[in-house]
Write an enzyme that holds these catalytic residues in place. Sequence first.
Site, PDB file in Angstrom:
ATOM      1  N   GLY A   1      40.627 -21.566  -6.168  1.00 50.56           N
ATOM      2  CA  GLY A   1      40.597 -20.248  -6.779  1.00 50.56           C
ATOM      3  C   GLY A   1      39.507 -20.178  -7.832  1.00 50.56           C
ATOM      4  O   GLY A   1      39.004 -21.207  -8.300  1.00 50.56           O
ATOM      5  N   CYS A   2      39.139 -18.965  -8.210  1.00 49.82           N
ATOM      6  CA  CYS A   2      38.039 -18.803  -9.166  1.00 49.82           C
ATOM      7  C   CYS A   2      38.425 -19.304 -10.561  1.00 49.82           C
ATOM      8  O   CYS A   2      37.702 -20.095 -11.163  1.00 49.82           O
ATOM      9  CB  CYS A   2      37.565 -17.359  -9.206  1.00 49.82           C
ATOM     10  SG  CYS A   2      38.875 -16.142  -9.395  1.00 49.82           S
TER      11      CYS A   2
END
Lengths: 340, 340, 340, 340
Positions: free
Chosen positions: D149-150
């Site tokens: 995920g970012c």
Amino acid sequence: MVNVGIVGATGYTGEELIDILLNHPNARVTSISSRSGTSQKISEIFPKFTNRTDLTCDPINVKEINKSCDIVFLALPHTVSMDLVPNFLKAGKKVIDLSADYRIKNLKTYEKYYQLKHKDAENVPMAVYGLPEIYRLKIRDARLIANPGCYPTVAILSLAPLVAFGLVDLDSLIIDAKSGVTGAGRKLAEGFLFSEVNDDFKAYKVGTHQHAPEIDQELSKLAGKKTKVTFVPHLLPLNRGILATIYVNKSQAALRKKQSLIELYKKFYKKEPFVRIKEEGNFPRLKDVAGTNFCDIAVHDSGDKIIVIGAIDNLLKGASGQAVQNMNIICGYPETAGLL
Amino acid sequence: MVNVGIVGATGYTGEELIDILLNHPNARVTSISSRSGTSQKISEIFPKFTNRTDLTCDPINVKEINKSCDIVFLALPHTVSMDLVPNFLKAGKKVIDLSADYRIKNLKTYEKYYQLKHKDAENVPMAVYGLPEIYRLKIRDARLIANPGCYPTVAILSLAPLVAFGLVDLDSLIIDAKSGVTGAGRKLAEGFLFSEVNDDFKAYKVGTHQHAPEIDQELSKLAGKKTKVTFVPHLLPLNRGILATIYVNKSQAALRKKQSLIELYKKFYKKEPFVRIKEEGNFPRLKDVAGTNFCDIAVHDSGDKIIVIGAIDNLLKGASGQAVQNMNIICGYPETAGLL
Amino acid sequence: MVNVGIVGATGYTGEELIDILLNHPNARVTSISSRSGTSQKISEIFPKFTNRTDLTCDPINVKEINKSCDIVFLALPHTVSMDLVPNFLKAGKKVIDLSADYRIKNLKTYEKYYQLKHKDAENVPMAVYGLPEIYRLKIRDARLIANPGCYPTVAILSLAPLVAFGLVDLDSLIIDAKSGVTGAGRKLAEGFLFSEVNDDFKAYKVGTHQHAPEIDQELSKLAGKKTKVTFVPHLLPLNRGILATIYVNKSQAALRKKQSLIELYKKFYKKEPFVRIKEEGNFPRLKDVAGTNFCDIAVHDSGDKIIVIGAIDNLLKGASGQAVQNMNIICGYPETAGLL
Amino acid sequence: MVNVGIVGATGYTGEELIDILLNHPNARVTSISSRSGTSQKISEIFPKFTNRTDLTCDPINVKEINKSCDIVFLALPHTVSMDLVPNFLKAGKKVIDLSADYRIKNLKTYEKYYQLKHKDAENVPMAVYGLPEIYRLKIRDARLIANPGCYPTVAILSLAPLVAFGLVDLDSLIIDAKSGVTGAGRKLAEGFLFSEVNDDFKAYKVGTHQHAPEIDQELSKLAGKKTKVTFVPHLLPLNRGILATIYVNKSQAALRKKQSLIELYKKFYKKEPFVRIKEEGNFPRLKDVAGTNFCDIAVHDSGDKIIVIGAIDNLLKGASGQAVQNMNIICGYPETAGLL
């Protein structure tokens, strides 16, 4: 009706003061001045005031200002205010100073953070820190108001209930603050060019910002002992508003009792017209406070930690709006006059 | 492989040249320099180049540059370039000048709009106007390229087919252009502060912008007679991109024949890698060209008028991208090398 | 004191009406309603109204509204207003309709541009076009106000003096308009997502926008003969404001006499509190009108052409502010009440 | 040369994958597909790809994709990926999944945060968490990559050296993260409209964001014992980039030894092409990483606390760039291929 003077009219806070005071039901702007050398219609400097006022912005002339005004707002840079304040006080004027010059009681701290010897040490002790929610009674009788900084306003209001009631570990106060660009004033620096700020975001003055000691000074007074904040300001790509996300550890006392923090905050700020406490699950956003004098606060119980989020408009509750709120208190006007 | 020097590296177009040329398959950046006094790693000036290059940005030293480079890009302000160009030409270097100094053939016009006597009149005639879609053959053999202005690039490309085929009334060329802020360079002026530009929009230099005569010069050449543009530039609250909305009256010739203007444009720009003609009902948007070397154009038949809308990235097709496109042509590389 | 109802309170213009009217010295908001199904405090829908009002936003109930209000503002989408207007008129209420439903007198034109048969043809003729600077006297006695569109407001005010005095060629009216995003309302479409609009700029509805016939209708009335505008709207990456750059050819009459266009405009709008004419060399910017009910206009003589630049806040002078200005006229209040 | 397929091409990460892979020296895009029903040229969906590719975006057809591709990128929403992954794995394809479906090893945690029973539990254990700086060796041989995920990417990279060396109190990890709008995907919700996000800033999902357990999972592995992060994400008014400001308490071990944290970080990331450690007194800004695959990190010693600031482009190092970095590792290409 009170006659007011605005000194330092060409910066953002000066412009904002004019905007508020032109529409204030109890104030008459009688003098606008700035450090630039010549007289010019204020509507030529700020075309948005065209059709609203014919007032002229003149070079600062203390005598003239003392003649025409009852209250003087100083919207000048730090270190400039203290040159002028004594002259207005001597003439019996009430002074609301938006600079930092009279906020810090410990002159060594002032001199360390503002890199200058204080030139009016004598008047520092009598200056009242102009945060109405904490010092309303003192403000009423003050002759000199040290109007709070923008970051300190939101930080202190967000933490005051917790600190006052001993609910937090005073060493663990982490303030992650994000401010719009006008917080820096109308400053001509490459870092404030549109092409540099737009689409960007960054921290600055990490661990060295001059508002940290101001916050500590006031929180320590509330707590009755020394606090130590970790303060990191950031620059947002927008004009107005500060949002601070604050992380604190609960004190032993807080861990022991089960209580609703939201109810505590609501009670603490019960009679405050400009503080709004968010309901559970709701959080402040800048849009709701931008252009207003409100401070929105959410408090979130997160087990052994408490997360508090506060938001204000840095130019209003964080500067000019609060200054007018202080004027209203001093003059006995309704505290919200001109501000809703 | 060609060795290139970038002179004036610290402005926006210089920064952009570095970015493109570091990744160019056929170019080696051998010199980076600027007018500032000291040497410094370019990755310290622009941290985004960290891990990409160890090159140093040095004070401009013509001899050194001539030693290490085959082609020199000048990303300097107008009126500064012409001090340096002769030195590079004498050394037999090819020069791509991004300033306006060699664009205007009529020196009186240059002097009127740039408010300065030209200091290198001798080399103006040989400079080739570096718009590849119009002058590709001349560019191939040029020693000095006058890289076009950003507004002129989009205006000329948008109007060229109409003007070249006599389809418009040459007195009726109205160019309403809107540019992002980087078009003005990294200029320290109050009008370019974030807090002034954000949420704002305005026209500037109405009827007096220095790009108007540049557009007229080139369109007149294409038309074979004098054109007269009405040119109003505006400042957009964004970093990159120019969109021009152009209104022209059809000529008698155009009114007589029924023809698809879109087909005409597609044919005119058939082999151009960087010009894209929109289908009926579609119009350019800045997002599609920002960060690219493309020029997107829509042409809309509106009865007796034609509306043309063109869009480019002012720093790429409007400056540094086009400069590299010119270098590719001069060196015989694929025209899109390093640019897609 | 007048009792007002706001129908369609959850859109941008409804929100803005609430904001203005809560602070209006002569109005009392007695009803807020919207097409959504349930009742909810308006401060829950718009947290910014917390501490300012306890009013509830209810489903639209014509009977209740008729009971509590003297004047009804309709901030509803086009084609929805005409379902409700007859009910309020029958009850003797004054209606200020912010939609387009009663603006276009030619029903065929309405039906072409809004793609719907008009359902209240009967009341269209009596509706007064609510542009105070042109129709003040009629507004005073109107029962139904068709509040002007945002683009038409700025276009008509910018062109009125030229058109009224026959100074322009009526076929040559080119209006290049740029609007902030709120002009489209709170519309859930991909094209209005932040990530699509930010850093972007584009034209839309080129040659097909529904405001073109509205502008033509009103300018034709002023001119006494048919006008034909070329109208291209664009979408700006900002929230509030429209700036229109207008290009017209001088008529023979105008070419003959030498006159100051700025003086002409100043005289034409001499007594208007909300129209401000810029001095020579100064041009409007959105920042000066955003958040205000002003229309700023510059007129620039460019030889055989005239360039006019007008700017307004699309939600205020272009919608809700103008609606309240109309209310002030109808009620006989000072025209600027609640609007400065 | 590897043949790649992009499934889910119309979201932001799909668009970004196309952009990178079209220019990748070792990859050939052979299939583009999305969940929409019909085939359409990708340059019609994204006009910016005009003149760059003639590829069509087709409905997802597993058989066809398996025929034409060696590696499949899934740029699909969470919970959709797991329907498709088994089909590609069975056909012997390597899969790089940008969704969260295979990141969380504890299925109960997955099901709690994503509110859905996992449909491919069987393949979760073999999925390699695609953070090259930590798992490079495993990635080399992986058949299924769970692309991080970012927020976790920047949080883990920022904390890894401290956590791995036992320098911080694992209960005190406070992550104050600020993300641009594209982090939410191309989602049609009122909260993501331009007029809502512009000029605004706010926290969201305070204490409930699904990336918190992902961060804890990975940091716990590095630490060898359970960590507990306090994670507050905020929404920035810009398109691309995440900046996380992280506050941690030093462990007893860290308090005892004097060491330069910056040197520690530099050593830890010595050979990493995409991690850049800032020098003392310098801090990351989004502009330096936007449009790149870099992660910039500053570490600041603040007495008993450490402040770490990390920044990435959420669509590149936080999604599609990292996915291509993983592909490069799997295929044995230079890790920076197509990414500088």
